[in-house]
Design an enzyme around this catalytic site. Structure first.
Site, PDB file in Angstrom:
ATOM      1  N   ASP A  32     -65.483  41.138  29.894  1.00 39.80           N
ATOM      2  CA  ASP A  32     -65.426  41.998  28.717  1.00 39.80           C
ATOM      3  C   ASP A  32     -64.840  43.327  29.181  1.00 39.80           C
ATOM      4  O   ASP A  32     -65.478  44.097  29.885  1.00 39.80           O
ATOM      5  CB  ASP A  32     -66.836  42.177  28.143  1.00 39.80           C
ATOM      6  N   LYS A  48     -63.044  49.201  19.407  1.00 34.92           N
ATOM      7  CA  LYS A  48     -63.361  50.390  20.205  1.00 34.92           C
ATOM      8  C   LYS A  48     -62.089  51.121  20.632  1.00 34.92           C
ATOM      9  O   LYS A  48     -61.389  51.633  19.792  1.00 34.92           O
ATOM     10  CB  LYS A  48     -64.246  49.978  21.377  1.00 34.92           C
ATOM     11  N   ARG A  51     -54.746  30.555   8.349  1.00 33.92           N
ATOM     12  CA  ARG A  51     -55.929  30.503   9.220  1.00 33.92           C
ATOM     13  C   ARG A  51     -55.568  30.006  10.615  1.00 33.92           C
ATOM     14  O   ARG A  51     -56.238  30.318  11.587  1.00 33.92           O
ATOM     15  CB  ARG A  51     -57.025  29.615   8.613  1.00 33.92           C
TER      16      ARG A  51
HETATM   17  C1  LIG Z   1     -68.740  46.600  20.441  1.00 34.32           C
HETATM   18  C2  LIG Z   1     -68.660  45.710  21.612  1.00 34.32           C
HETATM   19  C3  LIG Z   1     -68.557  44.321  21.462  1.00 34.32           C
HETATM   20  C4  LIG Z   1     -68.591  43.640  20.103  1.00 34.32           C
HETATM   21  O1  LIG Z   1     -67.444  43.900  19.375  1.00 34.32           O
HETATM   22  P1  LIG Z   1     -67.415  43.966  17.747  1.00 34.32           P
HETATM   23  O2  LIG Z   1     -66.011  44.323  17.488  1.00 34.32           O
HETATM   24  O3  LIG Z   1     -68.429  44.970  17.327  1.00 34.32           O
HETATM   25  O4  LIG Z   1     -67.796  42.604  17.265  1.00 34.32           O
HETATM   26  C5  LIG Z   1     -68.449  43.558  22.610  1.00 34.32           C
HETATM   27  N1  LIG Z   1     -68.462  44.117  23.837  1.00 34.32           N
HETATM   28  C6  LIG Z   1     -68.567  45.439  24.021  1.00 34.32           C
HETATM   29  C7  LIG Z   1     -68.575  45.992  25.401  1.00 34.32           C
HETATM   30  C8  LIG Z   1     -68.681  46.286  22.919  1.00 34.32           C
HETATM   31  O5  LIG Z   1     -68.802  47.603  23.112  1.00 34.32           O
END
Ligand SMILES: *Cc1c(COP(=O)(O)O)cnc(C)c1O
Length: 423
Positions: free
Chosen positions: A198, A223, A53
């Site tokens: 992000d 993604k 962990r």
């Molecule tokens: C999907 C997404 C997230 C969240 O990620 P998960 O892997 O689904 O927890 C955060 N930011 C953006 C821009 C996303 O498209």
């Protein structure tokens, strides 16, 4: 803070990074390391790995490869999901502090921020991230900064002392607004405000915010990085080693960790990111252009369109426009009908996989009211663009009774379109 200068271009780094040492007979790929515990010497602290962990060699190749791509001087931190990574970063905002966040952004980030703010006692300021003056005004509000007495425009933020954070998502989900990323990072640094970006939509191939002075980059690895819609995973990259220690402790304490197989799949998927993104972006550009000429389409948002409000900014700060397109039709009903009429596009949430997805965002109750009811978000994949366009064009015809405005852009015969329109 000096960032590591990779010896190769990013396309090569994707393929070359984090391979095992070249020993005759050795595996070309890193192994999937399956162990929850590791042999110590005189105690856990003496060996590079102790317990799964806290840290494990199962994460190391991916964390090093992603750091090289994002120009982070220290390895990244992989998390069990993008949102787990985001929650760890948001936990850096102290009680009594301020989080400045885009009014349009990934829905989970907005909800997570509101929920954490209520529980931990910090203020959330919602801004139009494309409106640079408004964001800077919020930075001033959060810090009591007086621009008239400002001295060092290149100042850096001390992560341990910062009481405010600005969250940058660019382009935004699902509206595709483009923030002035360099200007916002510079303004935040000048005011001692932490910057978190992000970078899910852009990927490190299109922008590397750490190079501009951002403190933190987060990814939903789910993604584009993993790219095949088969894993849920997240990551954080930082430029400051102390900040990495803080976030590593957060991951270890909350236990939001990734499984070895998921991380292995993510690195495997990431190897092909540049060719996937090249094709997806080219497809997205064509789809956006054809949609802009299409009867029944009210608005198209894609930074690659010269008419898009974010085009000049994106062209200046990104090395490509990405592969997410949003378009608006007259109503929720029409948008739903289009999403139900497609046969090749998949009606599903998520994005960044090889297959093209379509989704009406406002069907989620949590989506801000400023997102139009008739907005459809496209995650453009790597199929042949004519097949994608023909399917979408046919679905629009079926849902609206309108036909393509400019002949020759659709691959379908008009008789087939008529048949669909009457269906
Ligand atoms: C999907 C997404 C997230 C969240 O990620 P998960 O892997 O689904 O927890 C955060 N930011 C953006 C821009 C996303 O498209």
């Amino acid at each position: 803070m000096t960032t590591r200068e990779p010896a190769y271009s990013p396309e090569t780094v994707l393929v070359e990074a984090a391979r095992p040492p070249r020993v005759p007979g050795a595996s070309v790929n890193p192994p999937i390391e399956l162990s929850s515990t590791f042999i110590g010497t005189t105690g856990m602290g003496d060996a590079p790995f102790g317990y799964g962990r806290l840290d494990t060699p199962a994460w190391t190749p991916f964390e090093e490869a992603l750091a090289e791509l994002e120009h982070a001087p220290v390895p990244g931190l992989v998390f069990g999901s993008g949102l787990a990574a985001i929650a760890a970063v948001l936990s850096l905002v102290p009680a009594g502090g301020t989080l400045i966040i885009p009014r349009h952004a990934y829905q989970g980030s907005l909800q997570s921020a509101d929920e954490l703010a209520a529980r931990c006692g910090f203020t959330v300021l919602s801004v139009d991230i494309a409106d640079t003056e408004a964001v800077i005004a919020a930075l001033d509000t959060a810090t009591g900064f007086d621009p008239t007495t400002a001295t060092d425009p290149a100042a850096a933020t001390d992560p341990a002392a910062a009481s405010a954070m600005v969250w940058i998502e660019s382009p935004t989900n699902p509206m595709l607004e483009v923030a002035d990323v360099p200007a916002l990072i510079a303004a935040a640094r000048q005011r001692g405000v932490l910057t978190a970006c992000d970078n899910t939509f852009a990927t490190p191939l299109l922008q590397t915010p750490l190079d501009l002075g951002a403190d933190i980059v987060v990814h939903s690895v789910t993604k584009y990085l993993a790219g095949h819609s088969d894993v849920v995973l997240g990551a954080v990259l930082v430029s400051d080693p102390g900040l990495r220690e803080t976030l590593l402790a957060e991951r270890a304490m909350r236990g939001a960790i990734a499984g070895p197989f998921e991380v292995w799949l993510a690195l495997r998927g990431m190897r092909t990111l540049s060719v996937r993104l090249d094709r997806a972006q080219a497809n997205a550009q064509t789809i956006a252009e054809r949609l802009s000429e299409r009867a029944a389409v009210l608005e198209v948002r894609y930074p690659g369109l010269p008419t898009d409000p974010g085009h000049a900014r994106a062209a200046a700060q990104m090395s490509g426009f990405g592969a997410i397109v949003a378009f608006t039709v007259d109503s929720a009903q029409t948008a739903t009908a289009i999403a139900e009429a497609v046969r090749l596009w998949t009606p599903a949430t998520s994005l960044g996989g090889v297959e093209s997805l379509i989704e009406r965002r406002r069907r989620h109750a949590s989506e801000p009211e400023t997102v139009p009811e008739g907005l459809l978000r496209l995650s453009v994949g790597i199929e042949h663009v004519d097949d994608l366009w023909a399917d979408l064009d046919t679905a629009i015809t079926a849902a609206t009774g309108t036909k393509a405005a400019s002949p020759g852009t659709g691959a379908e015969s008009s008789s087939h379109r008529d048949a669909q329109a009457n269906a």
